[in-house]
Design a protein around this motif. Sequence first.
Motif, PDB file in Angstrom:
ATOM      1  N   SER A  45      -4.027   3.764   3.780  1.00 34.48           N
ATOM      2  CA  SER A  45      -3.590   2.496   4.360  1.00 34.48           C
ATOM      3  C   SER A  45      -2.088   2.330   4.160  1.00 34.48           C
ATOM      4  O   SER A  45      -1.474   2.998   3.326  1.00 34.48           O
ATOM      5  CB  SER A  45      -4.343   1.322   3.744  1.00 34.48           C
ATOM      6  N   ALA A  93       0.821  -1.220   0.000  1.00 36.06           N
ATOM      7  CA  ALA A  93       0.000   0.000   0.000  1.00 36.06           C
ATOM      8  C   ALA A  93       0.848   1.260   0.000  1.00 36.06           C
ATOM      9  O   ALA A  93       0.498   2.262   0.607  1.00 36.06           O
ATOM     10  CB  ALA A  93      -0.966  -0.006   1.191  1.00 36.06           C
ATOM     11  N   ASP A 134       1.402   3.481  -2.341  1.00 40.21           N
ATOM     12  CA  ASP A 134       0.802   4.646  -2.992  1.00 40.21           C
ATOM     13  C   ASP A 134      -0.587   4.971  -2.455  1.00 40.21           C
ATOM     14  O   ASP A 134      -1.201   5.934  -2.895  1.00 40.21           O
ATOM     15  CB  ASP A 134       0.743   4.440  -4.505  1.00 40.21           C
ATOM     16  N   SER A 135      -1.077   4.181  -1.539  1.00 38.34           N
ATOM     17  CA  SER A 135      -2.399   4.418  -0.959  1.00 38.34           C
ATOM     18  C   SER A 135      -2.284   5.460   0.142  1.00 38.34           C
ATOM     19  O   SER A 135      -1.370   5.423   0.962  1.00 38.34           O
ATOM     20  CB  SER A 135      -2.940   3.107  -0.386  1.00 38.34           C
TER      21      SER A 135
END
Length: 93
Positions: free
Chosen positions: A51, A45, A47-48
């Motif tokens: 999260s 995650a 690039d999220s």
Amino acid sequence: MHIAILTMTFSLPGCTSLKEKRQRMGGMHERYGRNPAVAVCESGARDSLDSSEWSMVVVGNSVQEVDSLCSEIEDRIQRTVEARITDVVRERL
């Protein structure tokens, strides 16, 4: 030699930028990577915004030593990181 992989998934509600994410998760690598028995990386995650997933490879001379260090890491993260832990997976190799 005993090895465990501790993978923790975090939820970062309200996080609006990667900069804010780095600030909230800040220091994970620095804090836990100092210990020569622990290797740390952001494993998912990346690039999220809302999260994050971090993995720690923990090594020790006994299962008890490895389990104790994993528990210590989990407890410290719960107290210090500004995120909700959504999943914890501990694997022994």
